[in-house]
Scaffold this motif. Structure first.
Motif, PDB file in Angstrom:
ATOM      1  N   ASP A   1      -3.936   0.639  -5.570  1.00  6.00           N
ATOM      2  CA  ASP A   1      -5.310   1.146  -5.213  1.00  6.00           C
ATOM      3  C   ASP A   1      -5.721   0.250  -3.896  1.00  6.00           C
ATOM      4  OD1 ASP A   1      -6.277  -1.518  -5.972  1.00  6.00           O
ATOM      5  OD2 ASP A   1      -7.162  -0.833  -7.930  1.00  6.00           O
ATOM      6  N   SER A   2      -7.051   0.604  -3.437  1.00 11.90           N
ATOM      7  CA  SER A   2      -7.239  -0.023  -2.177  1.00 11.90           C
ATOM      8  C   SER A   2      -7.548  -1.807  -2.082  1.00 11.90           C
ATOM      9  CB  SER A   2      -8.582   0.615  -1.604  1.00 11.90           C
ATOM     10  OG  SER A   2      -9.665   0.361  -2.763  1.00 11.90           O
TER      11      SER A   2
ATOM     12  N   PRO B   1       0.922  -1.311   0.013  1.00 10.49           N
ATOM     13  CA  PRO B   1       0.129  -0.113   0.003  1.00 10.49           C
ATOM     14  C   PRO B   1       0.839   1.041  -0.001  1.00 10.49           C
ATOM     15  CG  PRO B   1      -0.839  -1.579   1.711  1.00 10.49           C
ATOM     16  CD  PRO B   1       0.505  -2.116   1.144  1.00 10.49           C
TER      17      PRO B   1
END
Length: 318
Positions: free
Chosen positions: A116-117, A89
């Motif tokens: 991204d998440s 992340p």
């Protein structure tokens, strides 16, 4: 469309990049400019630098590409494939194709990739993206162990089975130098083309073995002229800056015989640029030699230009 008057004045085009916690490779027209492979192997993927892109750009449409991969590929801590393809992340890769003119700079196009998440790399569009950004998942460069001495083979520098995400932006340019390779006959791997390329290497190898600087400089004339235009440097100064020029002065200098079984073809830029690279390490080339450095440690060093078929003859062009 980006219209760059690159032949007016002292103008350079470079790929400027900033990378962290990702494996990243910057390519222009499929030619690798630079990557952060060594820092990825160290586990951080950090690199802020730039590379010369003008040499492989042409008038018209060009491909500007950023490849990214998970750092977990570079460690053997886990054999679990799901863990190997997991991204950190906050990881990112930013690269901008940038024109430099004197003290001024202008971004021609750029690519910005983050995680991204859901843990997947995503590219962000910007004001400099004039065309749709293409993306696909491809296999990274694969090597085979055994074609270079174990002392020079770095385990997991080119991870087995590694996949990378490839993001490509089209860029249209004009008024660039007309490089010799632009109108080269495409290299498609015909037996006669491979033989001609091997003969070109053999000839250059013999000149290295003879330490014939004058003959080597003549052989590299097109390449040196191109680098001179792209960097604004004198061809003699460029030639004298090559490692092999200083290596010739060492009494420990010794050319390494070419075993063609150790090498495979690297064909780029729509077949117009080609060279041989070692099957175990693509940064090792047929023009290789041994020296003993000042610290007494033996070293293997390599040199190779990109070759192209110009008027029916295989010749160094970059």
């Amino acid at each position: 469309m980006s219209k760059i008057h690159a032949i007016e004045g002292n103008i350079k085009i470079r790929s400027v990049f900033d990378m962290n916690d990702l494996f990243c490779a910057v390519k222009t027209n499929d030619v690798l400019g630079m990557d952060n492979r060594y820092s990825a192997l160290e586990g951080n993927g950090m690199l802020t630098s730039s590379s010369n892109s003008l040499l492989v750009l042409e008038n018209g449409f060009n491909d500007f590409t950023l490849e990214v991969g998970a750092l977990s590929w570079f460690t053997d801590a886990s054999k679990d494939r799901e863990l190997k393809i997991s991204f950190i992340p906050g990881a990112y890769c930013n690269v901008a194709l940038t024109l430099f003119s004197g003290n001024a700079r202008k971004v021609i196009t750029d690519l910005k990739v983050t995680v991204d998440s859901d843990g997947r790399p995503q590219v962000h569009s910007s004001e400099f993206n004039k065309y749709k950004i293409d993306n696909k998942k491809v296999m990274g460069w694969q090597v085979e162990k055994g074609y270079v001495d174990d002392d020079y083979f770095i385990e997991n520098l080119y991870p087995k089975g590694m996949t990378v995400y490839q993001f490509t932006q089209k860029v249209y340019l004009k008024d660039l130098p007309e490089w010799k390779w632009v109108k080269a006959t495409p290299f498609v791997g015909k037996p006669e083309q491979i033989l001609a390329l091997q003969n070109a290497y053999d000839e250059l190898w013999r000149l290295f073995a003879a330490k014939d600087n004058n003959a080597i400089k003549r052989k590299l004339e097109i390449s040196l002229d191109a680098w001179s235009i792209a960097t604004g440097s004198d061809t003699n100064k460029l030639y004298d800056g090559y490692d092999f020029v200083e290596s010739f002065k060492l009494n420990t200098f010794k050319m390494i015989p070419i075993n063609w079984n150790d090498y495979t073809l690297e064909i780029t830029n729509k077949g117009r640029l080609v060279r041989f690279v070692n099957k175990s390490d693509p940064t090792i080339y047929p023009i290789s030699y041994d020296v003993v450095a000042d610290d007494g440690v033996p070293e293997m060093r390599s040199f190779t230009p990109f070759f192209a078929i110009i008027d029916g003859k295989v010749t160094p062009v970059i």
